[in-house]
Design a protein around this motif. Structure first.
Motif, mmCIF file in Angstrom:
data_model
loop_
_atom_site.group_PDB
_atom_site.id
_atom_site.type_symbol
_atom_site.label_atom_id
_atom_site.label_comp_id
_atom_site.label_asym_id
_atom_site.label_seq_id
_atom_site.Cartn_x
_atom_site.Cartn_y
_atom_site.Cartn_z
ATOM 1 N N ASP A 386 47.280 43.410 38.319
ATOM 2 C CA ASP A 386 46.894 41.942 38.581
ATOM 3 C C ASP A 386 47.875 41.222 39.758
ATOM 4 O O ASP A 386 47.371 40.669 40.656
ATOM 5 C CB ASP A 386 47.181 40.938 37.589
ATOM 6 N N PHE A 387 49.047 41.705 39.617
ATOM 7 C CA PHE A 387 49.900 41.185 40.721
ATOM 8 C C PHE A 387 49.744 41.778 42.052
ATOM 9 O O PHE A 387 49.794 41.112 42.986
ATOM 10 C CB PHE A 387 51.559 41.127 40.216
ATOM 11 N N ASP A 388 49.691 43.117 41.837
ATOM 12 C CA ASP A 388 49.321 43.963 43.279
ATOM 13 C C ASP A 388 48.139 43.265 43.871
ATOM 14 O O ASP A 388 48.244 42.930 45.116
ATOM 15 C CB ASP A 388 49.361 45.410 42.838
ATOM 16 N N ASN A 389 47.336 43.117 43.058
ATOM 17 C CA ASN A 389 46.025 42.387 43.896
ATOM 18 C C ASN A 389 45.929 41.232 44.389
ATOM 19 O O ASN A 389 45.785 40.910 45.471
ATOM 20 C CB ASN A 389 44.894 42.511 42.658
ATOM 21 N N ALA A 390 47.012 40.382 43.615
ATOM 22 C CA ALA A 390 47.221 38.955 44.063
ATOM 23 C C ALA A 390 48.017 38.911 45.469
ATOM 24 O O ALA A 390 47.675 38.380 46.479
ATOM 25 C CB ALA A 390 47.785 37.812 43.147
ATOM 26 N N PHE A 391 49.042 39.948 45.497
ATOM 27 C CA PHE A 391 49.745 40.058 46.567
ATOM 28 C C PHE A 391 49.237 40.636 47.735
ATOM 29 O O PHE A 391 49.794 40.636 48.926
ATOM 30 C CB PHE A 391 51.127 40.608 46.384
ATOM 31 N N GLU A 392 47.931 41.371 47.766
ATOM 32 C CA GLU A 392 47.213 41.643 48.990
ATOM 33 C C GLU A 392 46.868 40.511 49.705
ATOM 34 O O GLU A 392 46.575 40.743 50.869
ATOM 35 C CB GLU A 392 46.152 42.820 48.438
ATOM 36 N N LYS A 393 46.437 39.492 48.899
ATOM 37 C CA LYS A 393 45.886 38.244 49.694
ATOM 38 C C LYS A 393 46.848 37.194 49.960
ATOM 39 O O LYS A 393 46.661 36.290 50.818
ATOM 40 C CB LYS A 393 44.741 37.809 48.699
ATOM 41 N N TYR A 394 47.750 37.115 48.980
ATOM 42 C CA TYR A 394 48.621 35.874 49.028
ATOM 43 C C TYR A 394 50.113 36.343 49.264
ATOM 44 O O TYR A 394 50.590 37.466 48.644
ATOM 45 C CB TYR A 394 48.481 35.040 47.743
ATOM 46 N N ASP A 395 51.023 35.354 49.889
ATOM 47 C CA ASP A 395 52.522 35.839 50.077
ATOM 48 C C ASP A 395 53.192 35.384 48.623
ATOM 49 O O ASP A 395 54.335 35.881 48.704
ATOM 50 C CB ASP A 395 52.980 34.873 51.220
ATOM 51 N N ALA A 396 52.516 34.412 48.045
ATOM 52 C CA ALA A 396 53.362 34.029 46.761
ATOM 53 C C ALA A 396 52.521 33.417 45.846
ATOM 54 O O ALA A 396 51.274 32.975 46.167
ATOM 55 C CB ALA A 396 54.526 32.923 47.259
#
Ligand code: GLN
Length: 477
Positions: A386-396
């Protein structure tokens, strides 16, 4: 000037220009501790004589024109689960009530090299298990903002000490939120680094694949200074990672240009206090207004975080705590060998620790291992994704720290499930091993602080500092 109220970076400037001495700062902090400790109870042990001696040494070095680290001559409080040579280290437990370590934890060695002044060891939930600092063998710590309320846990002593000006900065440890949640409840800054960023050598283990040492400070600038000192590779901790430690202070003023922020919808779902929700969403609006892109993002495995965390953490804890048997450390009871094992553990451990040993032993036992422990490990991987996916798009990511502000002493202590639910927004971060910071955001209508959590990619603490510093400015304007 009330020296105990200053930050580390303010004191450093004044020390360098010879306007004040470390002895004056240390004495001011000691007087403050003496004045408020009967109410707050942030410390288990204080080390005033050694602190005053150390301060005199730093002052002498200053007098000789020696270039000093930003932490030199600064009083620091240490959570009582970090080994300090010659200073009692109890972990908040009867079983270690008389344990005096023969060595210093890695972080303590670093602090000593930097000339920091250890002022005492802070109160904590026994073996860092809890969310309120009510599980200490030495009695609860109280929230300096309202003494009827908990300071959060398990680094409640460190958070309360910083908040009540009973120290300038402090160290805590975070297995599932124990730095960020008390920081949020006490209105201070609390940072849990990436797993592997800070050595765990000399940190008494709770759950080894989750535990990290981090910092509690009055502002983001101090957190950057202290993190620089304690971070880095250590041969003695095989999980510490060999990656350069940037000078975090250099990133503070970089601004938020081109930063993209995700706001996970699952962190604002059912159960959150409306005041906490609106506080965090208002902060998100404030940064959107200055041109930062903030989008809703979904992290679908969040709902499994609490059961997954408590299965894995209790499993690791049940194994880690097997070493306390009356033979090697601390408390010993009973006469024959078997009787000693039984009585030492029965009398030495408190209720929450025993509950977790039983839960963990059950989850690891032959018949249930696949159904609980193994399954939870798989869920942990999904949460990490979940975090890996989110950090593909967002810096934080920006989220609340806790679903509610501080609660009353006694309110949840007899309901372990309610207490576990307090960790809903913090345990995910430890499951994924990513870094996160809690910064003070606003006060509730009852006058209790509400913290905001920023989460970043592994080993991107620089980004945390950059965003936290900018947000701190916006929120205090
Ligand atoms: N409240 C969580 C627990 O009890 C977190 C503890 C911690 O971070 N040390 O496990």
């Amino acid at each position: 000037m009330e020296l105990e109220k200053l930050t580390c970076h303010e004191i450093h400037k004044l020390l360098r220009s010879n306007e004040i001495t470390s002895l004056e700062v240390t004495s001011a902090v000691i007087s403050r501790i003496e004045a408020v400790e009967p109410n707050v109870h942030a410390y288990i042990t204080t080390t005033f004589d050694e602190a005053l001696e150390q301060a005199t040494i730093v002052d002498k070095e200053l007098g000789c024109g020696k270039k000093l680290s930003p932490l030199a001559g600064i009083p620091i409080a240490i959570k009582d689960n970090m080994c300090t040579r010659g200073i009692k280290t109890t972990c908040g437990s009867k079983i270690l009530h008389n344990f005096i370590p023969p060595y210093d934890a890695f972080v303590i060695q670093r602090l000593k090299e930097a000339g920091a002044i250890i002022i005492g060891k802070t109160n904590m939930d026994e073996f860092a298990m809890g969310s309120s600092t009510e599980n200490s063998y030495f009695g609860p710590t109280r929230n300096p903002w309202n003494l009827d309320y908990v300071p959060g846990g398990t680094s409640g002593g460190s958070a309360a000490a910083v908040s009540a000006d009973e120290t300038i900065v402090a160290l805590g440890s975070d297995t599932g939120g124990s730095i960020r949640q008390p920081a949020s409840f006490c209105g201070v800054v609390g940072l849990k680094p990436t797993y592997g960023r800070v050595s765990r050598y000399g940190l008494i283990a709770h759950a080894s694949s989750f535990d990290q040492i981090g910092v509690l400070t009055k502002d983001v600038t101090d957190a950057a200074l202290l993190m620089k000192v304690i971070s880095g590779y250590d041969l003695a901790d095989s999980t510490s990672v060999k990656i350069d430690v940037p000078d975090y202070s250099n990133y503070l003023e970089e601004g938020l240009k081109d930063i993209k922020i995700g706001v996970p919808t699952e962190y604002f779902a059912e159960g959150i206090d409306p005041e906490v929700k609106s506080t965090i969403l208002q902060a998100v609006d404030l940064i959107s207004e200055i041109g930062v892109r903030c989008d809703d993002v979904s992290m679908p495995y969040t709902e499994y975080a609490i059961p997954c965390y408590y299965i894995l953490v209790t499993s690791e804890a049940s194994s880690n705590l097997a070493r306390y048997d009356g033979v090697q450390y601390g408390y010993r009871a009973g006469s024959s060998l078997l009787d000693m094992y039984k009585k030492t553990r029965e009398e030495g451990f408190g209720g929450e620790v025993k509950r977790r040993i039983m839960l963990g032993t059950y989850a690891l036992s032959a018949g249930y291992y696949d159904a609980y422990y193994l399954k939870a490990q798989k869920v942990r991987t999904l949460i990490k994704q979940d975090f890996d996916n989110a950090f593909e798009k967002y810096d934080a990511l920006i989220t609340p720290v806790s679903p509610f502000p501080a609660f009353k002493i006694g309110e949840k202590i007899n309901d372990p499930l309610q207490m576990y639910l307090a960790d809903i927004y913090t345990v995910t971060i430890n499951l994924a091993g990513v870094p996160a910071i809690s910064i003070p955001c606003r006060f509730s209508k009852d006058g209790l602080p509400i913290g905001l959590q920023i989460i970043c990619k592994p080993f991107d603490e620089q980004m945390l500092f950059k965003i936290a510093f900018a947000l701190e400015k916006i929120l205090t304007e």
